[in-house]
Design a protein around this motif. Structure first.
Motif, PDB file in Angstrom:
ATOM      1  N   GLN A   1      -0.845   2.267 -14.528  1.00 14.48           N
ATOM      2  CA  GLN A   1      -0.137   3.537 -14.700  1.00 14.48           C
ATOM      3  C   GLN A   1      -0.721   4.668 -13.865  1.00 14.48           C
ATOM      4  OE1 GLN A   1      -0.202   3.893 -19.041  1.00 14.48           O
ATOM      5  NE2 GLN A   1       1.969   3.383 -19.098  1.00 14.48           N
ATOM      6  N   VAL A   2      -1.953   4.499 -13.379  1.00 21.34           N
ATOM      7  CA  VAL A   2      -2.568   5.558 -12.560  1.00 21.34           C
ATOM      8  C   VAL A   2      -2.130   5.504 -11.107  1.00 21.34           C
ATOM      9  CG1 VAL A   2      -4.626   5.775 -13.992  1.00 21.34           C
ATOM     10  CG2 VAL A   2      -4.601   4.127 -12.113  1.00 21.34           C
ATOM     11  N   ALA A   3      -1.210   4.609 -10.764  1.00 20.86           N
ATOM     12  CA  ALA A   3      -0.775   4.509  -9.368  1.00 20.86           C
ATOM     13  C   ALA A   3      -0.347   5.860  -8.806  1.00 20.86           C
ATOM     14  CB  ALA A   3       0.372   3.501  -9.250  1.00 20.86           C
ATOM     15  N   ALA A   4       0.275   6.676  -9.637  1.00 22.56           N
ATOM     16  CA  ALA A   4       0.745   7.990  -9.185  1.00 22.56           C
ATOM     17  C   ALA A   4      -0.397   8.934  -8.823  1.00 22.56           C
ATOM     18  CB  ALA A   4       1.615   8.633 -10.270  1.00 22.56           C
ATOM     19  N   MET A   5      -1.617   8.608  -9.255  1.00 23.15           N
ATOM     20  CA  MET A   5      -2.774   9.451  -8.971  1.00 23.15           C
ATOM     21  C   MET A   5      -3.474   9.044  -7.680  1.00 23.15           C
ATOM     22  SD  MET A   5      -4.183   9.559 -12.893  1.00 23.15           S
ATOM     23  CE  MET A   5      -5.646  10.524 -12.531  1.00 23.15           C
ATOM     24  N   VAL A   6      -3.022   7.960  -7.073  1.00 23.68           N
ATOM     25  CA  VAL A   6      -3.619   7.487  -5.815  1.00 23.68           C
ATOM     26  C   VAL A   6      -2.835   8.105  -4.658  1.00 23.68           C
ATOM     27  CG1 VAL A   6      -4.238   5.468  -4.458  1.00 23.68           C
ATOM     28  CG2 VAL A   6      -4.259   5.330  -6.958  1.00 23.68           C
ATOM     29  N   LYS A   7      -3.453   9.026  -3.954  1.00 22.60           N
ATOM     30  CA  LYS A   7      -2.714   9.841  -2.983  1.00 22.60           C
ATOM     31  C   LYS A   7      -3.062   9.567  -1.528  1.00 22.60           C
ATOM     32  CE  LYS A   7      -0.565  12.155  -6.182  1.00 22.60           C
ATOM     33  NZ  LYS A   7       0.871  11.869  -6.432  1.00 22.60           N
ATOM     34  N   LYS A   8      -4.156   8.854  -1.256  1.00 20.16           N
ATOM     35  CA  LYS A   8      -4.547   8.674   0.144  1.00 20.16           C
ATOM     36  C   LYS A   8      -5.314   7.374   0.330  1.00 20.16           C
ATOM     37  CE  LYS A   8      -8.706  11.479  -0.618  1.00 20.16           C
ATOM     38  NZ  LYS A   8      -9.454  12.681  -0.229  1.00 20.16           N
TER      39      LYS A   8
ATOM     40  N   THR B   1      10.406  -2.599  -9.379  1.00 18.54           N
ATOM     41  CA  THR B   1      11.027  -3.063  -8.147  1.00 18.54           C
ATOM     42  C   THR B   1      12.252  -3.889  -8.513  1.00 18.54           C
ATOM     43  OG1 THR B   1       9.721  -5.098  -8.133  1.00 18.54           O
ATOM     44  CG2 THR B   1       8.796  -3.195  -6.945  1.00 18.54           C
ATOM     45  N   GLN B   2      12.962  -4.354  -7.504  1.00 18.02           N
ATOM     46  CA  GLN B   2      14.112  -5.208  -7.777  1.00 18.02           C
ATOM     47  C   GLN B   2      13.684  -6.458  -8.534  1.00 18.02           C
ATOM     48  OE1 GLN B   2      17.361  -4.287  -7.042  1.00 18.02           O
ATOM     49  NE2 GLN B   2      17.737  -5.950  -8.481  1.00 18.02           N
TER      50      GLN B   2
ATOM     51  N   CYS C   1       6.361   4.914 -12.642  1.00 17.37           N
ATOM     52  CA  CYS C   1       6.627   3.892 -11.626  1.00 17.37           C
ATOM     53  C   CYS C   1       6.374   2.467 -12.091  1.00 17.37           C
ATOM     54  CB  CYS C   1       5.779   4.161 -10.389  1.00 17.37           C
ATOM     55  SG  CYS C   1       4.002   3.990 -10.693  1.00 17.37           S
ATOM     56  N   THR C   2       5.772   2.269 -13.267  1.00 16.98           N
ATOM     57  CA  THR C   2       5.440   0.905 -13.685  1.00 16.98           C
ATOM     58  C   THR C   2       6.231   0.486 -14.924  1.00 16.98           C
ATOM     59  OG1 THR C   2       3.613   1.467 -15.186  1.00 16.98           O
ATOM     60  CG2 THR C   2       3.087   1.240 -12.832  1.00 16.98           C
ATOM     61  N   MET C   3       6.269  -0.815 -15.151  1.00 18.14           N
ATOM     62  CA  MET C   3       6.911  -1.368 -16.340  1.00 18.14           C
ATOM     63  C   MET C   3       6.186  -2.654 -16.732  1.00 18.14           C
ATOM     64  SD  MET C   3      10.417  -2.814 -14.566  1.00 18.14           S
ATOM     65  CE  MET C   3      11.113  -3.480 -16.082  1.00 18.14           C
ATOM     66  N   VAL C   4       6.373  -3.057 -17.985  1.00 17.41           N
ATOM     67  CA  VAL C   4       5.730  -4.277 -18.486  1.00 17.41           C
ATOM     68  C   VAL C   4       6.796  -5.333 -18.727  1.00 17.41           C
ATOM     69  CG1 VAL C   4       4.386  -5.309 -20.351  1.00 17.41           C
ATOM     70  CG2 VAL C   4       3.821  -3.018 -19.516  1.00 17.41           C
ATOM     71  N   THR C   5       6.580  -6.507 -18.174  1.00 20.38           N
ATOM     72  CA  THR C   5       7.453  -7.659 -18.406  1.00 20.38           C
ATOM     73  C   THR C   5       6.599  -8.832 -18.875  1.00 20.38           C
ATOM     74  OG1 THR C   5       7.235  -8.321 -16.079  1.00 20.38           O
ATOM     75  CG2 THR C   5       9.147  -6.964 -16.670  1.00 20.38           C
ATOM     76  N   GLY C   6       7.243  -9.866 -19.367  1.00 17.44           N
ATOM     77  CA  GLY C   6       6.521 -11.082 -19.746  1.00 17.44           C
ATOM     78  C   GLY C   6       6.153 -11.206 -21.206  1.00 17.44           C
ATOM     79  N   LYS C   7       6.558 -10.246 -22.048  1.00 17.41           N
ATOM     80  CA  LYS C   7       6.186 -10.322 -23.456  1.00 17.41           C
ATOM     81  C   LYS C   7       6.792 -11.547 -24.137  1.00 17.41           C
ATOM     82  CE  LYS C   7       5.187  -5.467 -24.424  1.00 17.41           C
ATOM     83  NZ  LYS C   7       5.457  -4.309 -25.319  1.00 17.41           N
TER      84      LYS C   7
ATOM     85  N   LYS D   1       0.833  -1.203   0.000  1.00 22.07           N
ATOM     86  CA  LYS D   1       0.000   0.000   0.000  1.00 22.07           C
ATOM     87  C   LYS D   1       0.871   1.259   0.000  1.00 22.07           C
ATOM     88  CE  LYS D   1      -4.010  -0.529   1.686  1.00 22.07           C
ATOM     89  NZ  LYS D   1      -5.265  -0.680   2.484  1.00 22.07           N
ATOM     90  N   GLU D   2       1.962   1.218   0.747  1.00 20.57           N
ATOM     91  CA  GLU D   2       2.868   2.371   0.797  1.00 20.57           C
ATOM     92  C   GLU D   2       3.489   2.638  -0.572  1.00 20.57           C
ATOM     93  OE1 GLU D   2       6.617   4.032   3.473  1.00 20.57           O
ATOM     94  OE2 GLU D   2       6.237   1.880   3.361  1.00 20.57           O
ATOM     95  N   LYS D   3       3.836   1.581  -1.283  1.00 26.55           N
ATOM     96  CA  LYS D   3       4.406   1.745  -2.623  1.00 26.55           C
ATOM     97  C   LYS D   3       3.413   2.430  -3.559  1.00 26.55           C
ATOM     98  CE  LYS D   3       7.712  -2.106  -2.674  1.00 26.55           C
ATOM     99  NZ  LYS D   3       8.909  -1.296  -3.010  1.00 26.55           N
ATOM    100  N   ILE D   4       2.142   2.074  -3.450  1.00 25.27           N
ATOM    101  CA  ILE D   4       1.120   2.709  -4.287  1.00 25.27           C
ATOM    102  C   ILE D   4       0.985   4.185  -3.928  1.00 25.27           C
ATOM    103  CG2 ILE D   4      -1.353   2.762  -4.814  1.00 25.27           C
ATOM    104  CD1 ILE D   4       0.130   0.423  -6.109  1.00 25.27           C
ATOM    105  N   LEU D   5       0.920   4.491  -2.656  1.00 25.59           N
ATOM    106  CA  LEU D   5       0.722   5.873  -2.214  1.00 25.59           C
ATOM    107  C   LEU D   5       1.921   6.770  -2.529  1.00 25.59           C
ATOM    108  CD1 LEU D   5      -1.030   5.206   1.210  1.00 25.59           C
ATOM    109  CD2 LEU D   5      -2.097   5.921  -0.939  1.00 25.59           C
ATOM    110  N   LYS D   6       3.102   6.171  -2.722  1.00 27.75           N
ATOM    111  CA  LYS D   6       4.301   6.944  -3.031  1.00 27.75           C
ATOM    112  C   LYS D   6       4.708   6.824  -4.503  1.00 27.75           C
ATOM    113  CE  LYS D   6       6.343   6.880   1.600  1.00 27.75           C
ATOM    114  NZ  LYS D   6       7.521   6.486   2.410  1.00 27.75           N
TER     115      LYS D   6
END
Length: 314
Positions: free
Chosen positions: A280-287, A235-236, A218-224, A208-213
């Motif tokens: 991609q909207v994670a950055a818009m989640v503030k609280k 993340t790592q 902040c995102t990337m796509v893997t698995g193609k 939850k903290e990662k989303i709020l910050k």
């Protein structure tokens, strides 16, 4: 108040779905969303049928309003879950990662509304022919498994290709996003990442903290490489996986690398081995706030915007 035909079809107050996020969207979260006037959806993911049954019972103990179950059709337990939703009298089933054709007859006979997630016009047309009740058009901005088309491009094309009501998903976290997709022809919205901040969402505090910050990049796509692209937080784990994806590592080893990674993020907040799915909207989640408050907030934001262009909203 914004209403659409999807509200009348499902008996919900607001045309808002909560995304079926594996290991995240449990009975408690689904019940909170349904109580708040939307459609709460329990995610079956790769869980066995009895887990899904337990979550449905939890949700029904907390709300008398309609709930849904999202069935990931590639799951080895898909057949079991398909029967559980009938036995437990679930009102709505959403599907992803496959074709639900073999279950459609039984579900419809049980009066279940079937609403598949589609990522292309071709799939939208097929699901329409199979007798779906509505469609969820999900763009690649979303978290988890993603397609190639963005929400802005996919939604109007799906709306033009079907007579069914379309729920837009991917990249929607506030009233502006709701208004935008209604202008594109959608009759409802599905939000996943925004509900990660709900008080009733039981993900690990680290998640939850990662989303709020989160930030805009902040995102990337893997698995193609394996044909199943997934969007998650940088993340790592995701960086290591991306390196492995472009290495000589055999496909079976690459697939094993991700096994259980989402659960490690959700349940343990594991920074090293956990896969933190997010759109991609994670950055818009503030609280952090109650699910019901999230629904009302985004719909109250959307209403005055749409009132300026009433000819687009029916």
């Amino acid at each position: 108040m914004i209403k659409s035909e999807i509200c009348d079809m499902l008996g919900i107050k607001y045309p808002v779905f909560q995304g079926g996020m594996a290991w995240i969207a449990d009975g408690k979260l689904a019940a909170a969303v349904s109580e708040g006037g939307g459609l709460g959806i329990i995610a079956a993911g790769n869980a066995p049928g009895e887990y899904v049954r337990e979550q449905v019972k939890i949700a029904k103990s907390l709300t008398s309003k309609p709930i849904g179950v999202n069935i990931m059709l590639l799951s080895p337990y898909a057949d079991d879950v398909a029967n559980v939703v009938i036995e437990e009298k679930v009102e709505v089933v959403t599907t992803g990662a496959g074709n639900p054709a073999k279950y459609m007859k039984a579900w419809k006979e049980a009066n279940i509304k079937v609403i598949p997630v589609v990522a292309s016009v071709a799939m939208a047309k097929l699901m329409t022919r199979l007798g779906a009740s509505a469609l969820i058009a999900e763009g690649g901005e979303s978290g988890g498994h993603v397609g190639e088309l963005t929400t802005m491009v996919l939604v109007p094309q799906v709306c033009d290709a079907t007579t069914l009501p379309v729920i837009a998903a991917g990249g929607i976290a506030d009233g502006r996003g709701v208004a935008a997709v209604f202008m594109l022809g959608a009759k409802g919205v599905q939000m996943g990442t925004r509900f990660l901040s709900a008080n009733e969402c039981t993900i690990h505090p680290v998640y939850k903290e990662k989303i709020l910050k989160a930030t805009d990049l902040c995102t990337m796509v893997t698995g193609k490489r394996l044909g199943h692209p997934v969007r998650s937080l940088r993340t790592q784990f995701s960086r290591d996986y991306a390196k492995a994806e472009y290495s000589p590592m055999p496909d079976d080893e690459l697939e094993a690398l991700a096994t259980g990674a989402l659960r490690l993020a959700v349940k343990e907040g594991d920074n090293e081995k956990g896969c933190f799915l997010a759109g991609q909207v994670a950055a818009m989640v503030k609280k952090e706030q109650p699910a019901a408050e999230i629904i009302k907030e985004v719909m109250d934001e959307a209403e005055p915007i749409l009132m300026r262009a009433p000819q687009w909203v029916k």
